[in-house]
Design a protein around this motif. Structure first.
Motif, short mmCIF file in Angstrom:
data_model
loop_
_atom_site.label_atom_id
_atom_site.label_comp_id
_atom_site.label_asym_id
_atom_site.label_seq_id
_atom_site.Cartn_x
_atom_site.Cartn_y
_atom_site.Cartn_z
N ARG A 108 0.83 -1.21 0.00
CA ARG A 108 0.00 0.00 0.00
C ARG A 108 0.86 1.26 0.00
N TYR A 109 1.97 1.21 0.72
CA TYR A 109 2.83 2.37 0.79
C TYR A 109 3.83 2.43 -0.36
N VAL A 129 -12.14 13.23 9.03
CA VAL A 129 -10.91 13.98 8.78
C VAL A 129 -9.79 13.34 9.59
N SER A 130 -8.73 12.94 8.92
CA SER A 130 -7.65 12.22 9.59
C SER A 130 -6.31 12.57 8.97
N SER A 131 -5.25 12.44 9.75
CA SER A 131 -3.89 12.63 9.23
C SER A 131 -3.29 11.32 8.72
N SER A 132 -4.09 10.26 8.69
CA SER A 132 -3.62 9.02 8.07
C SER A 132 -3.52 9.24 6.56
N PRO A 133 -2.64 8.51 5.88
CA PRO A 133 -2.43 8.74 4.45
C PRO A 133 -3.53 8.17 3.57
N TRP A 134 -3.66 8.73 2.37
CA TRP A 134 -4.63 8.26 1.39
C TRP A 134 -4.39 6.79 1.03
N ASN A 135 -3.18 6.30 1.24
CA ASN A 135 -2.89 4.89 0.94
C ASN A 135 -3.81 3.94 1.71
N LEU A 136 -4.37 4.41 2.82
CA LEU A 136 -5.22 3.56 3.66
C LEU A 136 -6.70 3.79 3.40
N PHE A 137 -7.03 4.55 2.36
CA PHE A 137 -8.44 4.89 2.13
C PHE A 137 -9.34 3.67 2.07
#
Length: 360
Positions: A60-61, A201-209
């Protein structure tokens, strides 16, 4: 360089089109997605294997994003095209006739057009991008954090957080007790179970959408647009860089999209959400109806977790700070947002979880 090397070696993969969840508001219909090479992470079946989840997280990353891919879109009576940026993202805001949009959900048809270098690998690729449309009967909105607010991640503990992130699928992640009951109670209204919109709203990356989006479905939490963070190597994108600024900008974007709505803000004590929400409330007078903060630090960093609380109270905004959502549910009921029966449902779910954990 990576693209040219893979092209010369004949190692380019198959492009895939990843639609995120859009929203329709006063500034138009916002839609976002990404084009990357298919490395098997998105289509992988659910697994409880630690090793397999570690592999999938790495994939994912370690994405091979596709730059300058042509995207065709159509919604209602409007259509057009755009191209992806250097990280494979496309970001579009258009203004179709809002009367042509279905509520609470409509869909934008997106299709992949010209993709330089991938002609041999590309087939007809299209997808439906869901768009949240808000009923004129909505009375308020909900803006929620994700990590340690609805799902246990230990975001305030770097080691615990990344162990949780890399080792769990959407199916193996744990929702906090009472979350689905509380959020469903807030979302329902005169126009049905999704009258009042919920945004994440989160600071997690879009890779985890896709993990977060599937998590909402699995745990019966009202689905809504997710505003995640670009993940990169510069100062604003690396890990938690720009955390506060990102959340503030995204919340204010939602405020602008729905100027007729006030919002309940829900977060946790692990990432200074109280401070962020206090700043938002100060800069947007009258827009914040209530603030609920889950205390996930168990008394650690007491000054940090109470940051912003007194300022919110001084503005006359009801605030809760508790390890569960029961206090939040009670205050929401006092404010007329949910019913006594809803509060009992949240309480019972929390009690059931606590009883189960005690027995275990």
């Amino acid at each position: 360089m990576r693209f040219e090397t893979k092209r010369r070696l004949g190692k380019l993969g198959t492009p895939i089109l990843l639609p995120f969840v859009g929203m329709a508001g006063s500034e138009g219909v916002w839609m976002r997605g990404r084009v990357i090479e298919d490395n098997g992470a998105i289509s992988a079946p659910p697994t409880e294997s630690l090793l397999e989840n570690l592999k999938l997280t790495f994939k994912r990353y370690e994405t091979d994003e596709i730059f300058d891919a042509q995207i065709f879109w159509s919604i209602g009576d409007r259509s057009g095209e755009t191209r992806t940026d250097e990280e494979g993202y496309f970001d579009i805001t258009v203004d179709p006739d809002p009367l042509l949009l279905n509520e609470p959900w409509d869909h934008v048809r997106i299709e992949l057009g010209e993709v330089r270098g991938y002609e041999a690998a590309r087939k007809d690729i299209g997808a439906e991008l869901p768009v949240r449309s808000v009923s004129d009967k909505a009375e308020y909105g909900v803006i929620s954090d994700i990590d340690d607010t609805i799902v246990k991640t230990g975001a305030f503990n770097f080691v615990k957080h990344w162990r949780t992130v890399v080792a769990n699928s959407a199916e193996t992640r744990t929702a906090f007790p009472g979350v689905s009951h509380f959020y469903r109670a807030l979302a329902k209204g005169e126009d049905g179970p999704e009258t009042n919109p919920v945004f994440f709203v989160s600071s997690s990356p879009w890779n985890l959408f896709d993990l977060f989006d599937r998590f909402l479905v699995i745990h019966d939490i009202p689905r809504g647009p997710l505003f995640l963070k670009d993940f990169g190597l510069d100062a604003t994108k690396w890990l938690t860089g720009g955390h506060d600024n990102h959340k503030t900008k995204m919340i204010e974007r939602i405020f602008r999209a729905y100027p007729h709505l006030n919002f309940l803000l829900i977060g946790d004590s692990g990432q200074d959400d109280g401070r962020i929400y206090a700043d938002v409330a100060r800069d947007n007078p009258g827009r914040v109806a209530q603030v609920h903060i889950r205390d996930v630090t168990k008394g650690i960093l007491q000054d940090h977790i109470t940051n912003g609380m007194e300022e919110l109270k001084a503005m006359g905004i009801p605030v809760t700070l508790a390890p569960t959502l029961y206090e939040a549910a009670k205050v929401a009921q006092e404010g007329g947002y949910i019913t006594e029966a809803d509060v009992r449902d949240v309480q019972n779910r929390i009690f059931e979880r606590e009883r189960t954990e005690t027995v275990d």
